[in-house]
Design an enzyme around this catalytic site. Structure first.
Site, short mmCIF file in Angstrom:
data_model
loop_
_atom_site.label_atom_id
_atom_site.label_comp_id
_atom_site.label_asym_id
_atom_site.label_seq_id
_atom_site.Cartn_x
_atom_site.Cartn_y
_atom_site.Cartn_z
N CYS A 86 0.84 -1.21 0.00
CA CYS A 86 0.00 0.00 0.00
C CYS A 86 0.88 1.26 0.00
CB CYS A 86 -0.97 -0.07 1.18
SG CYS A 86 -2.39 1.04 1.00
N HIS A 194 -3.42 -5.78 1.12
CA HIS A 194 -2.74 -5.97 2.41
C HIS A 194 -2.65 -7.45 2.78
CE1 HIS A 194 -2.50 -1.77 3.92
NE2 HIS A 194 -3.49 -1.58 3.06
N GLU A 196 -0.90 -8.75 5.09
CA GLU A 196 -0.79 -8.92 6.55
C GLU A 196 -2.16 -8.95 7.23
OE1 GLU A 196 -0.51 -6.15 5.00
OE2 GLU A 196 -1.02 -4.41 6.23
#
Lengths: 217, 90
Positions: A86, A194, A196
Site C-alpha cells: 500500500c 494488504h 498482513e
C-alpha cells in the site's frame, strides 16, 4: 531470520505486519525507524501501509528521502527481498525501485473491501508459493491506488512478466488491472492489497500467509 | 546574497485522469456555471531562495521541481522566477 519493518511518522500498518510475521509465522522482526541506516542482521524488509509523512506533497514523496531508504535501496540492489504494501508500494515507485505511480482512485472513494486477485508469480520471490494464475482474495484499503504508467511501459512490464498481481474486478481504475508489480530481479514486490490482514481466519482469510512466509524458504 | 522568489505550478499530465477535477467540474454545473469544458486541479508552490545569481537559483529550483515537487511520471511543472528585494517582488 529477521524481518525489518520500516516505520515512518504516519505509518499505521507496521504493528499489523509485526503481528502477522511474529504471531502467525513465528519470525523475528525489528522496527527500522526512518532515521536508521543500519540494516545489519536484517534478511528481508517490509515497507508497511499508512500515511508516511502525512502523504504531504504526494504519497511517498517525502518518505523517499528518509535515511533508512538509502540503506533499503542498497539492500534491494544487492538482491535482498523488499516488500512494499500500500503506502509502501507508493514509496517504492517514488524512489524508483518500481516504475509508474499510484494516483487518486478513479471514483475518488477510499476503498476498504476484499479484492479478488489473479497471481502471476513469474520470478517474483515473494510469490513463489502461489500457482500460475491462482485466484486469491486480499483486502484493499486505499484512496490512492490507481496504478498509472504509459502504454509502452505497461506493455513492457507485461512482456517481462512483472505484473504479478492483477485485480479480478478493477476497483480503482489502475491501468492493466495492476494490483502488484515486481522488479526485474524479482526480489522487490509492491502491491496495494494488504497480505498482513489476511493471515488468520479470524480477520478474513489466510491468502496472505504464503506471501509473507515466502521469505522463510 | 540575492533573494529569489519562485512560483512552481504542478499539474497532472494531460494523459492522466484527474478525478478530483472531474468531480469539481460536476459541482460547478450544479452551481449553475455552465460551459466548463476542462477543469484540472494542480498545486502552486511558493519558494524563496537565496542564491549568488539568477542562473544558480534557476538551476536549484528546477532540480527541486523535477525531483521533489513534481513526479514526472504523472505530473508536469512550470516555473516563474523573480529576484526580490527586501521581501518585495522586483
Amino acid at each position: 531470520m529477521t524481518v525489518g519493518i520500516v516505520v515512518f511518522p504516519g505509518s499505521n500498518c507496521d504493528r499489523d505486519v509485526r503481528w502477522a510475521l511474529e504471531g502467525c509465522l513465528h519470525l523475528s522482526t525489528r522496527f527500522l525507524w526512518h532515521e536508521e541506516r543500519d540494516l545489519g542482521g536484517i534478511d528481508a524488509v517490509v515497507l508497511p501501509g499508512g500515511f508516511s509523512y502525512g502523504d504531504y506533497l504526494r504519497c511517498g514523496a517525502i518518505a523517499r528521502f528518509a535515511p533508512v531508504l538509502e540503506a533499503v535501496r542498497d539492500f534491494a540492489h544487492g538482491g535482498g527481498p523488499v516488500l512494499g504494501i500500500c503506502n509502501g508500494f507508493q514509496v517504492l515507485t517514488e524512489m524508483g525501485l518500481l516504475p509508474g505511480a499510484l494516483t487518486r482512485n478513479q471514483k475518488l472513494h477510499f476503498l476498504c473491501e476484499p479484492a479478488p486477485l489473479e497471481v502471476r508469480p513469474g520470478t517474483c520471490q515473494w510469490l513463489k508459493s502461489y500457482g500460475e494464475g491462482e485466484a486469491i482474495n486480499l483486502p484493499i484499503a486505499h484512496g490512492e491506488g490507481r496504478y498509472q504508467c504509459d502504454a509502452d511501459e505497461l506493455q513492457q512490464l507485461e512482456g517481462e512478466g512483472r505484473v504479478v498481481l492483477r485485480y479480478g474486478q478493477n476497483p480503482n481504475g489502475s491501468v492493466g488491472d495492476v494490483a502488484g508489480l515486481t522488479n526485474q530481479a524479482g526480489n522487490v514486490l509492491g502491491l496495494m492489497p494488504h497480505p498482513e490482514r489476511a493471515c488468520d481466519p479470524a480477520t478474513g482469510g489466510t491468502d496472505g500467509l504464503r506471501l509473507l512466509a515466502s521469505v522463510l524458504a | 546574497m540575492p533573494l529569489f522568489s519562485a512560483h512552481v505550478q504542478v499539474s497532472l499530465r494531460s494523459s492522466v485522469l484527474d478525478p478530483a477535477g472531474e468531480a469539481t467540474r460536476a459541482a460547478a454545473a450544479r452551481l449553475g456555471v455552465d460551459g466548463i469544458k476542462t477543469l484540472r486541479i494542480g498545486k502552486s508552490i511558493h519558494v524563496e531562495l537565496e542564491a549568488p545569481d539568477r542562473a544558480t537559483a534557476q538551476a536549484q529550483i528546477e532540480l527541486l521541481s523535477d525531483r521533489l515537487l513534481a513526479n514526472p511520471v504523472i505530473e508536469d511543472w512550470s516555473l516563474e522566477l523573480a529576484e526580490t528585494h527586501g521581501g518585495q517582488q522586483a
